[in-house]
Enzyme design. Sequence first.
Site, mmCIF file in Angstrom:
data_model
loop_
_atom_site.group_PDB
_atom_site.id
_atom_site.type_symbol
_atom_site.label_atom_id
_atom_site.label_comp_id
_atom_site.label_asym_id
_atom_site.label_seq_id
_atom_site.Cartn_x
_atom_site.Cartn_y
_atom_site.Cartn_z
ATOM 1 N N TYR A 1 44.346 50.639 41.077
ATOM 2 C CA TYR A 1 45.273 51.663 40.057
ATOM 3 C C TYR A 1 44.559 51.833 38.908
ATOM 4 C CZ TYR A 1 49.459 54.419 39.271
ATOM 5 O OH TYR A 1 50.343 55.187 38.978
ATOM 6 N N LYS B 1 49.959 54.247 32.612
ATOM 7 C CA LYS B 1 51.413 54.105 32.849
ATOM 8 C C LYS B 1 52.170 53.010 31.860
ATOM 9 C CE LYS B 1 52.058 57.088 36.361
ATOM 10 N NZ LYS B 1 52.162 58.234 36.112
HETATM 11 O O1 0WD Z 1 52.978 57.063 45.149
HETATM 12 C C1 0WD Z 1 52.891 58.168 44.485
HETATM 13 N N1 0WD Z 1 52.685 59.459 44.836
HETATM 14 C C2 0WD Z 1 53.543 57.810 43.063
HETATM 15 C C3 0WD Z 1 53.274 58.741 42.042
HETATM 16 C C4 0WD Z 1 53.946 56.439 42.703
HETATM 17 C C5 0WD Z 1 54.588 56.488 41.516
HETATM 18 C C6 0WD Z 1 54.582 57.365 40.506
HETATM 19 N N2 0WD Z 1 53.855 58.551 40.891
HETATM 20 C C7 0WD Z 1 53.738 59.486 39.631
HETATM 21 C C8 0WD Z 1 52.307 59.870 39.248
HETATM 22 O O2 0WD Z 1 51.399 58.974 38.705
HETATM 23 C C9 0WD Z 1 52.721 61.319 38.534
HETATM 24 O O3 0WD Z 1 53.143 60.914 37.093
HETATM 25 O O4 0WD Z 1 54.585 60.556 40.006
HETATM 26 C C10 0WD Z 1 53.833 61.812 39.137
HETATM 27 C C11 0WD Z 1 53.888 62.885 40.246
HETATM 28 O O5 0WD Z 1 52.941 62.558 41.130
HETATM 29 P P1 0WD Z 1 52.582 63.175 42.800
HETATM 30 O O6 0WD Z 1 53.958 63.891 42.908
HETATM 31 O O7 0WD Z 1 52.216 61.775 43.333
HETATM 32 O O8 0WD Z 1 51.420 63.896 42.671
HETATM 33 P P2 0WD Z 1 51.066 65.617 42.662
HETATM 34 O O9 0WD Z 1 51.759 66.157 43.754
HETATM 35 O O10 0WD Z 1 49.608 65.659 42.845
HETATM 36 O O11 0WD Z 1 51.618 66.124 41.427
HETATM 37 C C12 0WD Z 1 51.188 65.854 40.224
HETATM 38 C C13 0WD Z 1 50.652 67.133 39.597
HETATM 39 C C14 0WD Z 1 49.130 67.698 39.763
HETATM 40 O O12 0WD Z 1 48.952 67.817 40.880
HETATM 41 P P3 0WD Z 1 47.138 67.652 41.076
HETATM 42 O O13 0WD Z 1 47.009 66.755 42.426
HETATM 43 O O14 0WD Z 1 46.806 69.060 41.431
HETATM 44 O O15 0WD Z 1 46.504 67.064 39.883
HETATM 45 O O16 0WD Z 1 50.345 67.024 38.150
HETATM 46 C C15 0WD Z 1 49.949 68.222 37.451
HETATM 47 C C16 0WD Z 1 49.356 68.930 38.805
HETATM 48 O O17 0WD Z 1 49.837 69.818 39.605
HETATM 49 N N3 0WD Z 1 48.804 68.370 36.506
HETATM 50 C C17 0WD Z 1 48.945 68.803 35.681
HETATM 51 N N4 0WD Z 1 49.757 69.739 35.229
HETATM 52 C C18 0WD Z 1 49.590 70.558 33.839
HETATM 53 N N5 0WD Z 1 48.652 70.268 33.238
HETATM 54 C C19 0WD Z 1 47.930 68.675 34.971
HETATM 55 C C20 0WD Z 1 47.594 69.340 33.717
HETATM 56 N N6 0WD Z 1 46.608 69.121 32.723
HETATM 57 N N7 0WD Z 1 47.065 67.509 35.498
HETATM 58 C C21 0WD Z 1 47.716 67.443 36.750
#
Ligand code: 0WD
Length: 259
Positions: free
Chosen positions: A160, A167
């Site tokens: 991580y 985080k």
């Molecule tokens: O296991 C997991 N998936 C976990 C996720 C476990 C515990 C927590 N999380 C957290 C992540 O760290 C994050 O904070 O949940 C949150 C959402 O994550 P997610 O749903 O797993 O990931 P995803 O569907 O990829 O959404 C995060 C999005 C980005 O997607 P991509 O993959 O394209 O980077 O954050 C957005 C983007 O849509 N993002 C931004 N939005 C605006 N401005 C930017 C930015 N600069 N960078 C990333």
Amino acid sequence: MGLFTGKKGLVLGIANDHSIAWAITKQLQAEGAEMAFTHLPDKDPERPRMERRLRKLVDDFATFILPCDVTNDEDMDAVFDKAKEQWGEIDFVLHSIAYAPINDLKGPVAEVSRDGFKTSMEISVYSLMSVANRAQHILKEGGNILTLTYLGGEKVIPGYNVMGICKAALESTVEYLAYELGAKGIRVNALSAGPLKTLSSSAVGEFDMMLKLYTDMSPLRRNITPEEVGKSGAFLLSDMASGVTGENLHVDSGYHIMG
Ligand code: 0WD
């Protein structure tokens, strides 16, 4: 009457139908929420991949959809200005955003680049402050902000790496914001989700090992489902959690209690 009938809010961070923000959105929609959404601006306007993916999911019910890179103050202002123009006041903001450049995420932590660290912290942590700064002027008393975190901010989780450091900072930010915004009756919370396969998590090393660990070691002996995170996220965003702020709710089959 749903739990969110008459409630209005902003959702930042749906990348596709695997996103945690989408799992939460589905619950909010089922409970009657009115919502607006943002997507990462597409680099090639001829091929608007991010916008198209989001529209496919929310076009039917979104109040508005705007591009927003959280590192860009003009984008951020445009989103909150539009929400104010549209609704006047809002009830909630969901912040579900994190990013670290892949080479820095792979680790080791001791070798993270200065620029990679700055980018990771800016997108994954500062963005919550930036959201709170704007949201506090349009959130109703009793309104709230919810962000997503992971156990890697509290304990060392191999793979991580720099995201764990982000985080830890994010969780501290939640507490300081909860204190500050609490004076206006606004709540700020985090939901610490167990591992779920999404676009972001596919970049985290050892992810499959983490899934197996949760199956073997967590009190519930299984991984969580997106629907479970969706429901708990909706709870924190709702008036059912009106006395909860500065909280980090683990939705992780209880894994965080294991030594
Ligand atoms: O296991 C997991 N998936 C976990 C996720 C476990 C515990 C927590 N999380 C957290 C992540 O760290 C994050 O904070 O949940 C949150 C959402 O994550 P997610 O749903 O797993 O990931 P995803 O569907 O990829 O959404 C995060 C999005 C980005 O997607 P991509 O993959 O394209 O980077 O954050 C957005 C983007 O849509 N993002 C931004 N939005 C605006 N401005 C930017 C930015 N600069 N960078 C990333």
